[in-house]
Design a protein around this motif. Sequence first.
Motif, PDB file in Angstrom:
ATOM      1  N   GLU A  34     -10.003 -41.405 -19.072  1.00 27.35           N
ATOM      2  CA  GLU A  34     -11.095 -42.237 -18.551  1.00 27.35           C
ATOM      3  C   GLU A  34     -10.591 -43.623 -18.158  1.00 27.35           C
ATOM      4  N   ASN A  35      -9.598 -44.137 -18.852  1.00 31.59           N
ATOM      5  CA  ASN A  35      -9.018 -45.434 -18.477  1.00 31.59           C
ATOM      6  C   ASN A  35      -8.285 -45.366 -17.142  1.00 31.59           C
ATOM      7  N   PHE A  36      -7.757 -44.192 -16.796  1.00 33.58           N
ATOM      8  CA  PHE A  36      -7.041 -44.012 -15.536  1.00 33.58           C
ATOM      9  C   PHE A  36      -7.946 -43.473 -14.429  1.00 33.58           C
ATOM     10  N   ARG A  37      -9.203 -43.199 -14.743  1.00 36.97           N
ATOM     11  CA  ARG A  37     -10.110 -42.541 -13.794  1.00 36.97           C
ATOM     12  C   ARG A  37     -10.269 -43.333 -12.496  1.00 36.97           C
ATOM     13  N   SER A  38     -10.297 -44.651 -12.572  1.00 35.57           N
ATOM     14  CA  SER A  38     -10.477 -45.443 -11.354  1.00 35.57           C
ATOM     15  C   SER A  38      -9.288 -45.301 -10.415  1.00 35.57           C
ATOM     16  N   ILE A  39      -8.113 -45.079 -10.956  1.00 37.28           N
ATOM     17  CA  ILE A  39      -6.931 -44.892 -10.117  1.00 37.28           C
ATOM     18  C   ILE A  39      -6.862 -43.464  -9.600  1.00 37.28           C
ATOM     19  N   MET A  40      -7.159 -42.499 -10.476  1.00 39.62           N
ATOM     20  CA  MET A  40      -7.080 -41.093 -10.090  1.00 39.62           C
ATOM     21  C   MET A  40      -8.127 -40.730  -9.051  1.00 39.62           C
ATOM     22  N   GLY A  41      -9.307 -41.324  -9.168  1.00 39.64           N
ATOM     23  CA  GLY A  41     -10.376 -41.018  -8.228  1.00 39.64           C
ATOM     24  C   GLY A  41     -10.949 -39.637  -8.466  1.00 39.64           C
ATOM     25  N   GLY A  42     -12.031 -39.362  -7.799  1.00 41.75           N
ATOM     26  CA  GLY A  42     -12.677 -38.071  -7.947  1.00 41.75           C
ATOM     27  C   GLY A  42     -13.455 -37.968  -9.240  1.00 41.75           C
ATOM     28  N   ASP A  43     -14.314 -36.985  -9.307  1.00 43.02           N
ATOM     29  CA  ASP A  43     -15.139 -36.785 -10.490  1.00 43.02           C
ATOM     30  C   ASP A  43     -14.833 -35.464 -11.182  1.00 43.02           C
ATOM     31  N   ASN A  44     -13.683 -34.906 -10.920  1.00 48.86           N
ATOM     32  CA  ASN A  44     -13.329 -33.644 -11.551  1.00 48.86           C
ATOM     33  C   ASN A  44     -13.137 -33.831 -13.046  1.00 48.86           C
ATOM     34  N   GLU A  45     -13.440 -32.786 -13.782  1.00 55.66           N
ATOM     35  CA  GLU A  45     -13.245 -32.814 -15.226  1.00 55.66           C
ATOM     36  C   GLU A  45     -11.770 -32.632 -15.540  1.00 55.66           C
ATOM     37  N   VAL A  46     -11.359 -33.253 -16.597  1.00 58.34           N
ATOM     38  CA  VAL A  46      -9.993 -33.084 -17.070  1.00 58.34           C
ATOM     39  C   VAL A  46      -9.980 -31.857 -17.975  1.00 58.34           C
ATOM     40  N   ALA A  47      -8.951 -31.047 -17.848  1.00 58.53           N
ATOM     41  CA  ALA A  47      -8.819 -29.850 -18.689  1.00 58.53           C
ATOM     42  C   ALA A  47      -7.834 -30.150 -19.807  1.00 58.53           C
ATOM     43  N   ILE A  48      -8.298 -29.992 -21.044  1.00 57.84           N
ATOM     44  CA  ILE A  48      -7.459 -30.261 -22.209  1.00 57.84           C
ATOM     45  C   ILE A  48      -7.419 -28.998 -23.052  1.00 57.84           C
ATOM     46  N   VAL A  49      -6.222 -28.503 -23.286  1.00 61.39           N
ATOM     47  CA  VAL A  49      -6.037 -27.305 -24.102  1.00 61.39           C
ATOM     48  C   VAL A  49      -5.150 -27.681 -25.285  1.00 61.39           C
ATOM     49  N   THR A  50      -5.655 -27.442 -26.496  1.00 59.65           N
ATOM     50  CA  THR A  50      -4.869 -27.710 -27.692  1.00 59.65           C
ATOM     51  C   THR A  50      -4.664 -26.406 -28.432  1.00 59.65           C
ATOM     52  N   GLN A  51      -3.500 -26.283 -29.053  1.00 59.03           N
ATOM     53  CA  GLN A  51      -3.243 -25.082 -29.849  1.00 59.03           C
ATOM     54  C   GLN A  51      -2.145 -25.358 -30.861  1.00 59.03           C
ATOM     55  N   SER A  52      -2.256 -24.687 -31.965  1.00 60.15           N
ATOM     56  CA  SER A  52      -1.213 -24.752 -32.979  1.00 60.15           C
ATOM     57  C   SER A  52      -0.376 -23.498 -32.817  1.00 60.15           C
ATOM     58  N   GLN A  53       0.867 -23.680 -32.412  1.00 64.99           N
ATOM     59  CA  GLN A  53       1.733 -22.530 -32.193  1.00 64.99           C
ATOM     60  C   GLN A  53       2.188 -21.917 -33.510  1.00 64.99           C
ATOM     61  N   SER A  54       2.346 -22.745 -34.489  1.00 61.17           N
ATOM     62  CA  SER A  54       2.682 -22.281 -35.831  1.00 61.17           C
ATOM     63  C   SER A  54       2.144 -23.337 -36.785  1.00 61.17           C
ATOM     64  N   SER A  55       2.456 -23.217 -38.042  1.00 57.84           N
ATOM     65  CA  SER A  55       1.959 -24.220 -38.975  1.00 57.84           C
ATOM     66  C   SER A  55       2.652 -25.566 -38.767  1.00 57.84           C
ATOM     67  N   ASP A  56       3.772 -25.579 -38.051  1.00 56.04           N
ATOM     68  CA  ASP A  56       4.529 -26.817 -37.868  1.00 56.04           C
ATOM     69  C   ASP A  56       4.447 -27.410 -36.464  1.00 56.04           C
ATOM     70  N   VAL A  57       4.013 -26.659 -35.468  1.00 51.60           N
ATOM     71  CA  VAL A  57       4.042 -27.137 -34.086  1.00 51.60           C
ATOM     72  C   VAL A  57       2.628 -27.184 -33.507  1.00 51.60           C
ATOM     73  N   PHE A  58       2.281 -28.334 -32.974  1.00 57.13           N
ATOM     74  CA  PHE A  58       0.988 -28.553 -32.325  1.00 57.13           C
ATOM     75  C   PHE A  58       1.258 -28.883 -30.862  1.00 57.13           C
ATOM     76  N   GLU A  59       0.504 -28.263 -29.956  1.00 54.96           N
ATOM     77  CA  GLU A  59       0.728 -28.450 -28.523  1.00 54.96           C
ATOM     78  C   GLU A  59      -0.572 -28.862 -27.846  1.00 54.96           C
ATOM     79  N   ILE A  60      -0.470 -29.807 -26.934  1.00 58.50           N
ATOM     80  CA  ILE A  60      -1.623 -30.221 -26.129  1.00 58.50           C
ATOM     81  C   ILE A  60      -1.203 -30.246 -24.667  1.00 58.50           C
ATOM     82  N   THR A  61      -2.062 -29.678 -23.819  1.00 56.57           N
ATOM     83  CA  THR A  61      -1.831 -29.667 -22.379  1.00 56.57           C
ATOM     84  C   THR A  61      -3.012 -30.346 -21.701  1.00 56.57           C
ATOM     85  N   VAL A  62      -2.725 -31.347 -20.900  1.00 57.67           N
ATOM     86  CA  VAL A  62      -3.756 -32.071 -20.154  1.00 57.67           C
ATOM     87  C   VAL A  62      -3.481 -31.848 -18.678  1.00 57.67           C
TER      88      VAL A  62
END
Length: 143
Positions: free
Chosen positions: A81-109
């Motif tokens: 949202e802080n970068f929204r004025s530069i990015m432009g457009g009103d598209n939603e951001v897609a955020i996917v989070t997952q724990s691959q194992s008990s030790d690894v956490f992954e986030i994709t934006v």
Amino acid sequence: MARRRIHDLLRCSSGMAALEFAVLAPVLLLLVFSTIIYSIYFTSLIGVRQAASEGARAGLAALSASERNQLAEERAREVVENFRSIMGGDNEVAIVTQSQSSDVFEITVSYDMSASPIMAYARFLPLPSSTVEATVKVTNGSY
């Protein structure tokens, strides 16, 4: 007589600056606008990468997987949202989070910039994909 006139026309230098401007101005304008368009594109890419990094960092403070996902998504959305004025457009951001194992956490934006006004002006440039994406993996406190 005609020969002399042609010779005089070839030696005449009045209007030469206007001719040079007419030839060089489109190239210079293309260079300036290309720099601006690529700057906005790369700033959007940096914003998405920053959102993924901040989301992953915020997720590390959680105690459970569901809390980790919630904290990571909230922080990533705040940064985008802080970068929204530069990015432009009103598209939603897609955020996917997952724990691959008990030790690894992954986030994709990922963010689709196709609705951004800058993409409409950038049709004459070979830009990369209109979807900017970043993935960050962090370990949950182990080596």
